[in-house]
Design a protein around this motif. Sequence first.
Motif, PDB file in Angstrom:
ATOM      1  N   ARG A 133       0.836  -1.214   0.000  1.00 20.49           N
ATOM      2  CA  ARG A 133       0.000   0.000   0.000  1.00 20.49           C
ATOM      3  C   ARG A 133       0.865   1.257   0.000  1.00 20.49           C
ATOM      4  O   ARG A 133       0.596   2.226  -0.698  1.00 20.49           O
ATOM      5  CB  ARG A 133      -0.948  -0.014   1.191  1.00 20.49           C
ATOM      6  CG  ARG A 133      -2.166  -0.884   0.926  1.00 20.49           C
ATOM      7  CD  ARG A 133      -3.302  -0.533   1.817  1.00 20.49           C
ATOM      8  NE  ARG A 133      -2.791   0.071   3.032  1.00 20.49           N
ATOM      9  CZ  ARG A 133      -3.299  -0.093   4.222  1.00 20.49           C
ATOM     10  NH1 ARG A 133      -4.353  -0.833   4.386  1.00 20.49           N
ATOM     11  NH2 ARG A 133      -2.780   0.482   5.276  1.00 20.49           N
ATOM     12  N   GLN A 134       1.926   1.220   0.800  1.00 24.13           N
ATOM     13  CA  GLN A 134       2.824   2.377   0.872  1.00 24.13           C
ATOM     14  C   GLN A 134       3.508   2.610  -0.481  1.00 24.13           C
ATOM     15  O   GLN A 134       3.591   3.737  -0.961  1.00 24.13           O
ATOM     16  CB  GLN A 134       3.874   2.137   1.967  1.00 24.13           C
ATOM     17  CG  GLN A 134       4.767   3.339   2.222  1.00 24.13           C
ATOM     18  CD  GLN A 134       5.706   3.106   3.405  1.00 24.13           C
ATOM     19  OE1 GLN A 134       5.515   2.178   4.200  1.00 24.13           O
ATOM     20  NE2 GLN A 134       6.717   3.936   3.521  1.00 24.13           N
ATOM     21  N   TYR A 135       3.972   1.546  -1.084  1.00 22.53           N
ATOM     22  CA  TYR A 135       4.682   1.675  -2.362  1.00 22.53           C
ATOM     23  C   TYR A 135       3.726   2.185  -3.444  1.00 22.53           C
ATOM     24  O   TYR A 135       4.094   3.005  -4.285  1.00 22.53           O
ATOM     25  CB  TYR A 135       5.287   0.325  -2.766  1.00 22.53           C
ATOM     26  CG  TYR A 135       6.463   0.471  -3.698  1.00 22.53           C
ATOM     27  CD1 TYR A 135       7.753   0.618  -3.206  1.00 22.53           C
ATOM     28  CD2 TYR A 135       6.283   0.489  -5.086  1.00 22.53           C
ATOM     29  CE1 TYR A 135       8.832   0.763  -4.064  1.00 22.53           C
ATOM     30  CE2 TYR A 135       7.355   0.639  -5.944  1.00 22.53           C
ATOM     31  CZ  TYR A 135       8.631   0.772  -5.425  1.00 22.53           C
ATOM     32  OH  TYR A 135       9.694   0.927  -6.272  1.00 22.53           O
ATOM     33  N   ASP A 136       2.494   1.710  -3.371  1.00 23.86           N
ATOM     34  CA  ASP A 136       1.505   2.147  -4.360  1.00 23.86           C
ATOM     35  C   ASP A 136       1.234   3.647  -4.217  1.00 23.86           C
ATOM     36  O   ASP A 136       1.122   4.367  -5.211  1.00 23.86           O
ATOM     37  CB  ASP A 136       0.212   1.346  -4.169  1.00 23.86           C
ATOM     38  CG  ASP A 136      -0.845   1.730  -5.181  1.00 23.86           C
ATOM     39  OD1 ASP A 136      -0.511   1.848  -6.375  1.00 23.86           O
ATOM     40  OD2 ASP A 136      -2.012   1.926  -4.789  1.00 23.86           O
ATOM     41  N   LYS A 137       1.135   4.111  -2.971  1.00 25.61           N
ATOM     42  CA  LYS A 137       0.901   5.537  -2.733  1.00 25.61           C
ATOM     43  C   LYS A 137       2.043   6.384  -3.273  1.00 25.61           C
ATOM     44  O   LYS A 137       1.844   7.439  -3.858  1.00 25.61           O
ATOM     45  CB  LYS A 137       0.774   5.797  -1.235  1.00 25.61           C
ATOM     46  CG  LYS A 137      -0.646   6.036  -0.807  1.00 25.61           C
ATOM     47  CD  LYS A 137      -0.687   6.574   0.608  1.00 25.61           C
ATOM     48  CE  LYS A 137      -2.073   6.400   1.190  1.00 25.61           C
ATOM     49  NZ  LYS A 137      -2.059   6.328   2.627  1.00 25.61           N
ATOM     50  N   LEU A 138       3.274   5.882  -3.041  1.00 23.06           N
ATOM     51  CA  LEU A 138       4.455   6.647  -3.438  1.00 23.06           C
ATOM     52  C   LEU A 138       4.731   6.553  -4.934  1.00 23.06           C
ATOM     53  O   LEU A 138       5.160   7.508  -5.568  1.00 23.06           O
ATOM     54  CB  LEU A 138       5.691   6.141  -2.675  1.00 23.06           C
ATOM     55  CG  LEU A 138       5.736   6.426  -1.172  1.00 23.06           C
ATOM     56  CD1 LEU A 138       6.824   5.616  -0.499  1.00 23.06           C
ATOM     57  CD2 LEU A 138       5.966   7.920  -0.939  1.00 23.06           C
ATOM     58  N   GLN A 139       4.519   5.380  -5.497  1.00 21.62           N
ATOM     59  CA  GLN A 139       4.966   5.130  -6.871  1.00 21.62           C
ATOM     60  C   GLN A 139       3.844   4.716  -7.831  1.00 21.62           C
ATOM     61  O   GLN A 139       4.124   4.432  -8.993  1.00 21.62           O
ATOM     62  CB  GLN A 139       6.026   4.013  -6.894  1.00 21.62           C
ATOM     63  CG  GLN A 139       7.128   4.141  -5.867  1.00 21.62           C
ATOM     64  CD  GLN A 139       8.216   5.126  -6.290  1.00 21.62           C
ATOM     65  OE1 GLN A 139       8.392   5.374  -7.480  1.00 21.62           O
ATOM     66  NE2 GLN A 139       8.926   5.691  -5.340  1.00 21.62           N
ATOM     67  N   GLY A 140       2.627   4.593  -7.328  1.00 20.78           N
ATOM     68  CA  GLY A 140       1.532   4.151  -8.193  1.00 20.78           C
ATOM     69  C   GLY A 140       1.770   2.782  -8.799  1.00 20.78           C
ATOM     70  O   GLY A 140       1.509   2.538  -9.980  1.00 20.78           O
ATOM     71  N   SER A 141       2.249   1.865  -7.958  1.00 25.17           N
ATOM     72  CA  SER A 141       2.667   0.546  -8.475  1.00 25.17           C
ATOM     73  C   SER A 141       1.537  -0.458  -8.586  1.00 25.17           C
ATOM     74  O   SER A 141       1.719  -1.546  -9.092  1.00 25.17           O
ATOM     75  CB  SER A 141       3.741  -0.026  -7.544  1.00 25.17           C
ATOM     76  OG  SER A 141       3.250  -0.038  -6.212  1.00 25.17           O
ATOM     77  N   GLY A 142       0.338  -0.102  -8.095  1.00 21.29           N
ATOM     78  CA  GLY A 142      -0.758  -1.074  -8.075  1.00 21.29           C
ATOM     79  C   GLY A 142      -0.659  -1.974  -6.855  1.00 21.29           C
ATOM     80  O   GLY A 142       0.288  -1.872  -6.073  1.00 21.29           O
ATOM     81  N   LEU A 143      -1.652  -2.844  -6.716  1.00 20.59           N
ATOM     82  CA  LEU A 143      -1.704  -3.712  -5.529  1.00 20.59           C
ATOM     83  C   LEU A 143      -1.972  -5.153  -5.950  1.00 20.59           C
ATOM     84  O   LEU A 143      -2.735  -5.389  -6.883  1.00 20.59           O
ATOM     85  CB  LEU A 143      -2.836  -3.250  -4.600  1.00 20.59           C
ATOM     86  CG  LEU A 143      -2.647  -1.890  -3.933  1.00 20.59           C
ATOM     87  CD1 LEU A 143      -3.963  -1.401  -3.334  1.00 20.59           C
ATOM     88  CD2 LEU A 143      -1.572  -1.975  -2.851  1.00 20.59           C
ATOM     89  N   PRO A 144      -1.376  -6.096  -5.250  1.00 17.91           N
ATOM     90  CA  PRO A 144      -1.651  -7.500  -5.594  1.00 17.91           C
ATOM     91  C   PRO A 144      -2.872  -8.034  -4.846  1.00 17.91           C
ATOM     92  O   PRO A 144      -3.285  -7.469  -3.839  1.00 17.91           O
ATOM     93  CB  PRO A 144      -0.394  -8.214  -5.076  1.00 17.91           C
ATOM     94  CG  PRO A 144       0.022  -7.411  -3.886  1.00 17.91           C
ATOM     95  CD  PRO A 144      -0.388  -5.982  -4.160  1.00 17.91           C
ATOM     96  N   ILE A 145      -3.401  -9.128  -5.339  1.00 17.67           N
ATOM     97  CA  ILE A 145      -4.371  -9.922  -4.572  1.00 17.67           C
ATOM     98  C   ILE A 145      -3.543 -10.769  -3.616  1.00 17.67           C
ATOM     99  O   ILE A 145      -2.542 -11.373  -4.020  1.00 17.67           O
ATOM    100  CB  ILE A 145      -5.171 -10.843  -5.528  1.00 17.67           C
ATOM    101  CG1 ILE A 145      -6.181 -10.026  -6.323  1.00 17.67           C
ATOM    102  CG2 ILE A 145      -5.842 -11.966  -4.766  1.00 17.67           C
ATOM    103  CD1 ILE A 145      -6.895 -10.830  -7.387  1.00 17.67           C
ATOM    104  N   LEU A 146      -3.920 -10.803  -2.348  1.00 21.15           N
ATOM    105  CA  LEU A 146      -3.169 -11.612  -1.375  1.00 21.15           C
ATOM    106  C   LEU A 146      -3.859 -12.957  -1.161  1.00 21.15           C
ATOM    107  O   LEU A 146      -5.064 -13.011  -0.900  1.00 21.15           O
ATOM    108  CB  LEU A 146      -3.088 -10.892  -0.019  1.00 21.15           C
ATOM    109  CG  LEU A 146      -2.376  -9.540   0.032  1.00 21.15           C
ATOM    110  CD1 LEU A 146      -2.380  -9.012   1.472  1.00 21.15           C
ATOM    111  CD2 LEU A 146      -0.938  -9.652  -0.478  1.00 21.15           C
TER     112      LEU A 146
END
Length: 348
Positions: A198-211
């Motif tokens: 979540r943090q990386y997505d906020k910073l870099q817009g990397s998207g999120l995986p299904i866990l």
Amino acid sequence: MGVLERYRSWMDLPAHTEMLSLSEGDTPLIELPRLAEALGGGFTLYSKYEGMNPTGSFKDRGMAVAVGEAKGRGAKAVICASTGNTAGSAAAYAARAGMKAIVLIPEGKVAAGKLAGAVAYGAQVIQIEGSFDQALELVVEISERQPIALVNSLNPYRLEGQKTAAFEICEALGGAPDVLCLPVGNAGNITAYWMGFRQYDKLQGSGLPILLGVQAEGAAPLVLGRRVEDPETVATAIRIGKPARGEQALQAAEESGGRIIAASDEEILTMQKRLAGEGVWVEPASAAGLAGLAKEIQAGRLDVRGKRVVAVCTGHGLKDPDVVTSWMRTPQVIAPTLAALEALMVKC
Ligand code: F0G
């Protein structure tokens, strides 16, 4: 370089936290094309091989940070309950920091390589006639009464360290994978990965995986929705009946659009062999994530076509050799002669 040197500015830590490192993290992301093919093909599968950390498990990421924080605030000793890997890691980082480590383990239920590690690093090892869950209750209480720092994943700095694995995966793939599967025991790791993504997505817009979190069938409180009094599984690392971060894990899985499921011991051991057949030897618990993935794909509950899937392989196979030596046949013995050797060789 360890996780504190690489990612400290992305961690929420008190200023007194000391730099502590055994060069943990930066573990390999290994592609598994044969296993992907065997699971139906059409997708890319990677193992995030956390067994390559200094003490052979992912725990080192969080332990560098938690022990560094404890050291910085003047604690002289750390304590934890453990199924083995946390114990070895706490012992190593305490040794590195010049602190004492006390580890409580369930009697007779810790793999030989893990117990040996804790002893080698100089920890005071205490076996309790009971489960991991009972050991955890005890260390929580004692750390409230005595000036000893608790370094189980209830300690928030453990999660700060462990979330760095999510950063590394995003960096290596140039974004988040579509699916992340991993074993779940005390549920700190899945919680930390979700924080990290979540943090990386906020910073870099990397998207999120299904866990996809996977427990062992005999120790699946998050699947059953209730505490398991006598958890039992060959995957002793995740032999846990009351996960400390259970609620957060369930929430993380749900938010991601994923879930927590269970895999049987047989499915876990079969996957351990299949992984070793592609050159990656992990301890049984570490194969649980992939065992669960295989199950979901085969049952048609998870469509991975065209996707990138990362399986977190949490600990090295060397830590738990007994599981393999118990089923393997004694290697063949021959006379030390060329003739005897030649008689055995089959032409390829
Ligand atoms: N895989 C391995 C190899 C582990 O040792 C553990 C946990 C897990 C997965 C599960 O991670 O607890 O964050 O959900 N081992 C702890 C220990 C409990 O004491 O070493 P989790």
